[in-house]
Design an enzyme around this catalytic site. Structure first.
Site, PDB file in Angstrom:
ATOM      1  N   TYR A 139       0.817  -1.206   0.000  1.00  0.00           N
ATOM      2  CA  TYR A 139       0.000   0.000   0.000  1.00  0.00           C
ATOM      3  C   TYR A 139       0.853   1.260   0.000  1.00  0.00           C
ATOM      4  O   TYR A 139       1.935   1.271   0.539  1.00  0.00           O
ATOM      5  CB  TYR A 139      -0.914   0.028   1.234  1.00  0.00           C
ATOM      6  CG  TYR A 139      -1.887  -1.104   1.334  1.00  0.00           C
ATOM      7  CD1 TYR A 139      -2.227  -1.867   0.222  1.00  0.00           C
ATOM      8  CD2 TYR A 139      -2.467  -1.450   2.557  1.00  0.00           C
ATOM      9  CE1 TYR A 139      -3.128  -2.913   0.323  1.00  0.00           C
ATOM     10  CE2 TYR A 139      -3.365  -2.489   2.666  1.00  0.00           C
ATOM     11  CZ  TYR A 139      -3.683  -3.228   1.546  1.00  0.00           C
ATOM     12  OH  TYR A 139      -4.569  -4.265   1.660  1.00  0.00           O
ATOM     13  N   GLY A 152     -16.845   0.511  -2.894  1.00  0.00           N
ATOM     14  CA  GLY A 152     -17.758   1.641  -2.968  1.00  0.00           C
ATOM     15  C   GLY A 152     -18.944   1.439  -3.894  1.00  0.00           C
ATOM     16  O   GLY A 152     -19.869   2.256  -3.907  1.00  0.00           O
ATOM     17  N   LEU A 194     -17.823  -2.875   1.135  1.00  0.00           N
ATOM     18  CA  LEU A 194     -18.646  -2.014   0.286  1.00  0.00           C
ATOM     19  C   LEU A 194     -18.380  -2.260  -1.190  1.00  0.00           C
ATOM     20  O   LEU A 194     -18.830  -1.480  -2.052  1.00  0.00           O
ATOM     21  CB  LEU A 194     -18.387  -0.538   0.604  1.00  0.00           C
ATOM     22  CG  LEU A 194     -18.930  -0.034   1.942  1.00  0.00           C
ATOM     23  CD1 LEU A 194     -18.528   1.412   2.170  1.00  0.00           C
ATOM     24  CD2 LEU A 194     -20.443  -0.181   1.997  1.00  0.00           C
ATOM     25  N   SER A 213     -13.162  -5.246   1.576  1.00  0.00           N
ATOM     26  CA  SER A 213     -14.063  -4.724   0.552  1.00  0.00           C
ATOM     27  C   SER A 213     -15.537  -4.951   0.891  1.00  0.00           C
ATOM     28  O   SER A 213     -16.320  -5.372   0.036  1.00  0.00           O
ATOM     29  CB  SER A 213     -13.738  -5.340  -0.827  1.00  0.00           C
ATOM     30  OG  SER A 213     -14.140  -4.497  -1.874  1.00  0.00           O
ATOM     31  N   LEU A 260     -21.374  -0.662  -3.669  1.00  0.00           N
ATOM     32  CA  LEU A 260     -22.625  -0.903  -2.953  1.00  0.00           C
ATOM     33  C   LEU A 260     -23.257   0.381  -2.415  1.00  0.00           C
ATOM     34  O   LEU A 260     -24.394   0.351  -1.930  1.00  0.00           O
ATOM     35  CB  LEU A 260     -22.397  -1.910  -1.821  1.00  0.00           C
ATOM     36  CG  LEU A 260     -22.395  -3.371  -2.280  1.00  0.00           C
ATOM     37  CD1 LEU A 260     -21.817  -4.285  -1.215  1.00  0.00           C
ATOM     38  CD2 LEU A 260     -23.802  -3.824  -2.677  1.00  0.00           C
ATOM     39  N   THR A 261     -22.575   1.505  -2.515  1.00  0.00           N
ATOM     40  CA  THR A 261     -23.213   2.773  -2.169  1.00  0.00           C
ATOM     41  C   THR A 261     -24.217   3.184  -3.236  1.00  0.00           C
ATOM     42  O   THR A 261     -25.097   4.009  -2.989  1.00  0.00           O
ATOM     43  CB  THR A 261     -22.172   3.898  -2.049  1.00  0.00           C
ATOM     44  OG1 THR A 261     -21.596   4.159  -3.340  1.00  0.00           O
ATOM     45  CG2 THR A 261     -21.068   3.530  -1.071  1.00  0.00           C
ATOM     46  N   GLY A 262     -24.054   2.632  -4.439  1.00  0.00           N
ATOM     47  CA  GLY A 262     -24.889   3.022  -5.566  1.00  0.00           C
ATOM     48  C   GLY A 262     -24.319   4.172  -6.377  1.00  0.00           C
ATOM     49  O   GLY A 262     -24.893   4.551  -7.414  1.00  0.00           O
ATOM     50  N   LYS A 263     -23.173   4.707  -5.965  1.00  0.00           N
ATOM     51  CA  LYS A 263     -22.660   5.916  -6.625  1.00  0.00           C
ATOM     52  C   LYS A 263     -22.134   5.675  -8.035  1.00  0.00           C
ATOM     53  O   LYS A 263     -21.969   6.630  -8.803  1.00  0.00           O
ATOM     54  CB  LYS A 263     -21.570   6.567  -5.773  1.00  0.00           C
ATOM     55  CG  LYS A 263     -20.291   5.751  -5.604  1.00  0.00           C
ATOM     56  CD  LYS A 263     -19.321   6.457  -4.658  1.00  0.00           C
ATOM     57  CE  LYS A 263     -18.069   5.659  -4.418  1.00  0.00           C
ATOM     58  NZ  LYS A 263     -17.163   6.323  -3.443  1.00  0.00           N
TER      59      LYS A 263
END
Length: 348
Positions: free
Chosen positions: A53, A241, A238, A236, A243-246
């Site tokens: 990372y 990300g 989400l 992971s 699954l936020t729908g964004k």
């Protein structure tokens, strides 16, 4: 915050773990410190990082996340109150990791070199949980080919016994306390557990992807986790990300990870958007933030030791931490499973 036992170690870790892979590219040092402060204030005692990372991996930024965590540790103190997890990269062709640009392998020499680098960057004498980021052998990784297995590679593999032997030496030297796996299969986990019966360190955890779009861990590994005391560190939750729908309908919000780096292919497969819409609608029907529904579902699984969350702002982190107040009731679980029946694992 509630805590759970890490394997059979007697160590208690918060059921939410702060993932830090954005520190060093998407997040500055100051922003990383702010997230760490907020996590600590909410009762999180478990921090996950890696020599790889920040993400995406680059020669210019590898190890940046560990350096940011290390500067925070030096500034705040209290190392003994925290459980720090890091990882050594598996087999790969990123020449900046090892002297001479050699292929990365899970050999004793490379593991020792990697660990010494992580200890230096973190500014600590020991790492509580040292994980193998991915196997030395060829397996489906990070959604490639749907993580399906075809046939063993003809390439040479560092024997698991040799890798564990190197880790055993480091445990005896006090540089690491416990050993974990990541992106591993049921067969791989079984082999590591078999080696433990020969006196090698017993792995205490397995860090694999797990979320509403990818519940494949339940098929072969969940029972092993529960019966063998090797809990899942779920990453992971989400789905990067999604699954936020964004990202629905191809949207690319400014500053979002997929917008910046175009690395979301795992979650851009046929059927994924339909599944996301169903979960977002369910959350809104129950007056729950879709973020918190996704996080709460993962945390509620018995085979999960800790749910590794990540954010790029303290506002996002605060929303994620609010999932602690969401309960997955039997009714809600039935509704989730009904969606899963129709949209099973579209993004393994």
């Amino acid at each position: 915050m509630k805590q759970r036992e890490l394997g059979r170690t007697g160590i208690r870790v918060s059921e939410i773990c702060l993932g830090t892979m954005t520190f060093g590219q998407q997040n500055t040092e100051a922003e990383g410190h702010a997230q760490l402060d907020m996590a600590l204030a909410h009762g999180i005692n478990f921090i996950d990082t890696a020599e790889l990372y920040s993400i995406p991996p680059r020669a210019e930024t590898y190890g940046a996340t560990e350096r940011i965590v290390g500067s925070w540790l030096r500034a705040r103190g209290g190392r003994e109150r925290l459980i720090i997890a890091s990882k050594v990269v598996g087999r790969g062709t990123m020449p900046w990791f090892r002297p001479g640009g050699e292929e990365t392998r899970l050999t004793p020499q490379q593991i020792r070199h990697a660990l010494d680098g992580s200890l230096q960057r973190l500014g600590t004498d020991y790492i509580d949980l040292y994980q193998l980021h991915w196997p030395d052998r060829k397996v489906g990784l990070f959604g490639a080919g749907g993580n399906t297995f075809t046939t063993p590679s003809d390439a040479d593999e560092v024997p698991i016994a040799e890798t564990l032997g190197a880790l055993a030496d480091l445990v005896r030297e006090g540089k690491i306390r416990h050993v974990g796996l990541s992106n591993e299969t049921a067969w791989g986990l079984s082999q590591y557990l078999a080696e433990a019966r020969n006196g090698a360190p017993r792995v205490v955890s397995i860090q694999n992807a797990y979320n509403l779009l990818n519940r494949t861990f339940e098929i072969g590994l969940a029972e092993m986790s529960l019966r063998e005391g090797v809990g899942l560190l779920a990453y992971s939750p989400l789905a990067q990300g999604y699954l936020t729908g964004k990202y629905l309908d191809g949207a690319r919000p400014a500053g979002a990870r997929t917008t910046l780096f175009n690395r979301g292919q795992r979650y851009e497969k046929p059927g994924v958007d339909d599944a996301i819409r169903a979960y977002v609608a369910l959350a809104r029907e129950h007056d729950i933030d879709p973020v918190q529904l996704a996080i709460a579902f993962v945390t509620s699984r018995r085979f999960v030791t800790s749910n590794i969350i990540g954010a790029t702002s303290v506002a996002q982190l605060e929303t994620i931490l609010g999932a602690e107040n969401v309960t997955i009731t039997p009714e809600l679980e039935d509704r989730i499973n009904a969606i899963h029946q129709v949209h099973s694992n579209p993004a393994p």
